[in-house]
Design a protein around this motif. Sequence first.
Motif, PDB file in Angstrom:
ATOM      1  N   ILE A 189      36.226  45.668  47.541  1.00  0.00           N
ATOM      2  CA  ILE A 189      37.213  45.016  48.409  1.00  0.00           C
ATOM      3  C   ILE A 189      38.049  44.038  47.591  1.00  0.00           C
ATOM      4  CG2 ILE A 189      37.542  43.599  50.461  1.00  0.00           C
ATOM      5  CD1 ILE A 189      36.384  46.408  50.987  1.00  0.00           C
ATOM      6  N   ALA A 190      37.384  43.266  46.720  1.00  0.00           N
ATOM      7  CA  ALA A 190      38.106  42.294  45.897  1.00  0.00           C
ATOM      8  C   ALA A 190      39.139  42.975  45.010  1.00  0.00           C
ATOM      9  CB  ALA A 190      37.118  41.500  45.045  1.00  0.00           C
ATOM     10  N   SER A 191      38.794  44.131  44.465  1.00  0.00           N
ATOM     11  CA  SER A 191      39.718  44.828  43.565  1.00  0.00           C
ATOM     12  C   SER A 191      40.984  45.279  44.290  1.00  0.00           C
ATOM     13  CB  SER A 191      39.026  46.030  42.917  1.00  0.00           C
ATOM     14  OG  SER A 191      38.695  47.008  43.892  1.00  0.00           O
ATOM     15  N   SER A 192      40.880  45.475  45.607  1.00  0.00           N
ATOM     16  CA  SER A 192      42.063  45.887  46.376  1.00  0.00           C
ATOM     17  C   SER A 192      43.061  44.744  46.546  1.00  0.00           C
ATOM     18  CB  SER A 192      41.644  46.403  47.755  1.00  0.00           C
ATOM     19  OG  SER A 192      41.130  45.349  48.563  1.00  0.00           O
ATOM     20  N   PHE A 193      42.619  43.493  46.266  1.00  0.00           N
ATOM     21  CA  PHE A 193      43.510  42.336  46.369  1.00  0.00           C
ATOM     22  C   PHE A 193      44.162  41.973  45.031  1.00  0.00           C
ATOM     23  CE2 PHE A 193      40.536  41.188  49.959  1.00  0.00           C
ATOM     24  CZ  PHE A 193      41.478  41.353  50.974  1.00  0.00           C
ATOM     25  N   ARG A 194      43.947  42.785  43.997  1.00  0.00           N
ATOM     26  CA  ARG A 194      44.451  42.423  42.667  1.00  0.00           C
ATOM     27  C   ARG A 194      45.964  42.249  42.628  1.00  0.00           C
ATOM     28  NH1 ARG A 194      41.497  46.522  38.575  1.00  0.00           N
ATOM     29  NH2 ARG A 194      41.654  47.872  40.420  1.00  0.00           N
ATOM     30  N   GLY A 195      46.673  43.010  43.444  1.00  0.00           N
ATOM     31  CA  GLY A 195      48.129  42.898  43.446  1.00  0.00           C
ATOM     32  C   GLY A 195      48.635  41.681  44.204  1.00  0.00           C
ATOM     33  N   THR A 196      47.740  41.019  44.948  1.00  0.00           N
ATOM     34  CA  THR A 196      48.150  39.886  45.786  1.00  0.00           C
ATOM     35  C   THR A 196      47.647  38.550  45.250  1.00  0.00           C
ATOM     36  OG1 THR A 196      47.993  41.379  47.692  1.00  0.00           O
ATOM     37  CG2 THR A 196      48.187  39.023  48.162  1.00  0.00           C
ATOM     38  N   PHE A 197      46.411  38.534  44.723  1.00  0.00           N
ATOM     39  CA  PHE A 197      45.785  37.287  44.289  1.00  0.00           C
ATOM     40  C   PHE A 197      45.485  37.306  42.794  1.00  0.00           C
ATOM     41  CE2 PHE A 197      44.886  37.409  48.836  1.00  0.00           C
ATOM     42  CZ  PHE A 197      45.191  36.100  49.210  1.00  0.00           C
ATOM     43  N   SER A 198      45.379  36.116  42.225  1.00  0.00           N
ATOM     44  CA  SER A 198      45.101  35.968  40.798  1.00  0.00           C
ATOM     45  C   SER A 198      43.613  36.144  40.516  1.00  0.00           C
ATOM     46  CB  SER A 198      45.541  34.585  40.322  1.00  0.00           C
ATOM     47  OG  SER A 198      44.704  33.592  40.902  1.00  0.00           O
ATOM     48  N   ILE A 199      43.271  36.220  39.238  1.00  0.00           N
ATOM     49  CA  ILE A 199      41.872  36.383  38.848  1.00  0.00           C
ATOM     50  C   ILE A 199      41.044  35.168  39.276  1.00  0.00           C
ATOM     51  CG2 ILE A 199      42.219  35.385  36.538  1.00  0.00           C
ATOM     52  CD1 ILE A 199      40.190  37.433  35.502  1.00  0.00           C
ATOM     53  N   GLY A 200      41.675  33.992  39.331  1.00  0.00           N
ATOM     54  CA  GLY A 200      40.955  32.799  39.759  1.00  0.00           C
ATOM     55  C   GLY A 200      40.512  32.871  41.211  1.00  0.00           C
ATOM     56  N   SER A 201      41.453  33.237  42.100  1.00  0.00           N
ATOM     57  CA  SER A 201      41.099  33.328  43.520  1.00  0.00           C
ATOM     58  C   SER A 201      40.173  34.508  43.785  1.00  0.00           C
ATOM     59  CB  SER A 201      42.357  33.423  44.378  1.00  0.00           C
ATOM     60  OG  SER A 201      43.215  34.440  43.915  1.00  0.00           O
ATOM     61  N   LEU A 202      40.325  35.595  43.024  1.00  0.00           N
ATOM     62  CA  LEU A 202      39.401  36.732  43.173  1.00  0.00           C
ATOM     63  C   LEU A 202      37.981  36.328  42.785  1.00  0.00           C
ATOM     64  CD1 LEU A 202      41.471  39.747  41.757  1.00  0.00           C
ATOM     65  CD2 LEU A 202      40.977  39.224  44.155  1.00  0.00           C
ATOM     66  N   SER A 203      37.859  35.503  41.748  1.00  0.00           N
ATOM     67  CA  SER A 203      36.529  35.044  41.335  1.00  0.00           C
ATOM     68  C   SER A 203      35.892  34.184  42.423  1.00  0.00           C
ATOM     69  CB  SER A 203      36.613  34.272  40.016  1.00  0.00           C
ATOM     70  OG  SER A 203      37.326  33.050  40.179  1.00  0.00           O
ATOM     71  N   ALA A 204      36.705  33.414  43.155  1.00  0.00           N
ATOM     72  CA  ALA A 204      36.176  32.621  44.269  1.00  0.00           C
ATOM     73  C   ALA A 204      35.584  33.534  45.334  1.00  0.00           C
ATOM     74  CB  ALA A 204      37.285  31.746  44.858  1.00  0.00           C
ATOM     75  N   PHE A 205      36.280  34.630  45.638  1.00  0.00           N
ATOM     76  CA  PHE A 205      35.799  35.608  46.618  1.00  0.00           C
ATOM     77  C   PHE A 205      34.484  36.237  46.169  1.00  0.00           C
ATOM     78  CE2 PHE A 205      35.566  39.939  48.276  1.00  0.00           C
ATOM     79  CZ  PHE A 205      35.885  39.786  49.613  1.00  0.00           C
ATOM     80  N   LEU A 206      34.414  36.621  44.893  1.00  0.00           N
ATOM     81  CA  LEU A 206      33.253  37.334  44.364  1.00  0.00           C
ATOM     82  C   LEU A 206      32.021  36.447  44.208  1.00  0.00           C
ATOM     83  CD1 LEU A 206      35.046  39.488  41.648  1.00  0.00           C
ATOM     84  CD2 LEU A 206      33.942  40.351  43.720  1.00  0.00           C
ATOM     85  N   VAL A 207      32.242  35.145  44.087  1.00  0.00           N
ATOM     86  CA  VAL A 207      31.113  34.229  43.894  1.00  0.00           C
ATOM     87  C   VAL A 207      30.664  33.598  45.210  1.00  0.00           C
ATOM     88  CG1 VAL A 207      30.421  32.030  42.842  1.00  0.00           C
ATOM     89  CG2 VAL A 207      31.601  33.753  41.473  1.00  0.00           C
ATOM     90  N   PHE A 208      31.605  33.122  46.013  1.00  0.00           N
ATOM     91  CA  PHE A 208      31.218  32.414  47.238  1.00  0.00           C
ATOM     92  C   PHE A 208      30.584  33.355  48.263  1.00  0.00           C
ATOM     93  CE2 PHE A 208      31.892  30.536  51.428  1.00  0.00           C
ATOM     94  CZ  PHE A 208      31.378  29.265  51.232  1.00  0.00           C
TER      95      PHE A 208
END
Length: 302
Positions: free
Chosen positions: A239-258
């Motif tokens: 799911i996180a990978s589908s947001f790559r075009g919208t969010f940066s690696i920083g915000s994606l890391s927040a999703f994957l960790v929290f």
Amino acid sequence: MVTFLQLNTIFLSMIMEAIPFILLGVMISGLIQTFLSERWIARMLPQNRYVSSLLGCGVGLFFPACECGIVPITKRLLRKGVPLHAGIAFMLTGPIINPIVLFSTYIAFGNDWRMVLVRAGMAIVVAYATAIAVSFLYPKLPLRQAELASAEIAAASDLSVPAQASLKRRLYDVMLHAIDEFFSVGKYLVLGAFIAASMQTFIPTSALMNLGHTPVTASLVMIGLAFIMSLCSEADAFIASSFRGTFSIGSLSAFLVFGPMIDIKNTLMLLAVFRGKFVIVLITLVAGITLVSSLIVGRLLG
């Protein structure tokens, strides 16, 4: 009618994803209760809070449990005498740094090791910092009254099956503990999955995504999405990978960790084990440290 079907589909998919890991978690919990004594755990764990918290972060490598299955394991370890900070460090990192989750992250992000390292490294930093903070804030176990009573009984006498008992008897005892734990945890899984499915159905994702215009708000939005979506940690990377075009690696890391550390399902499970004030403090610490860490990741790798 369409809304009900969507709610039903999301709810059932959450239950079906979580049950295998709940079963694994309660089986490991039963094995810990039956085969590990308090004396053995006390001998193995360092007394130093910094070292034992670091050790707790690393134990997750050997326990392929998601955030649902990790709570009964942590509860059993605490009742066996594991310090709170070490148990919290294990509980927070276990659903992220185990090999199954890291491999799924590698595949989801197109065989990119960078995202795997970011996720694992950030998870350890967040869990370790949270565990150390908890060790100073809570010198005593903040368990609910019933759990606290059980922990005190366990500390006074070894509740494991005697070492001389037959293997058949010990395995039977493992199954009894696992069944009891499964029904204890299961009701919170069902309730949490229903709440999460309802929020996914009635709160449009696009409404949240429109808020993420700055690095801070983007990370906050992804933390909120992770909490609401309550995905299993073995699948959230896709799911996180589908947001790559919208969010940066920083915000994606927040999703994957929290998400694997705190979501709706395991929040209810935590409330069944720990006092409400402690759960609020824990969630606040994890969210705050995740936010800061994601901003640093975004700054370094964005």
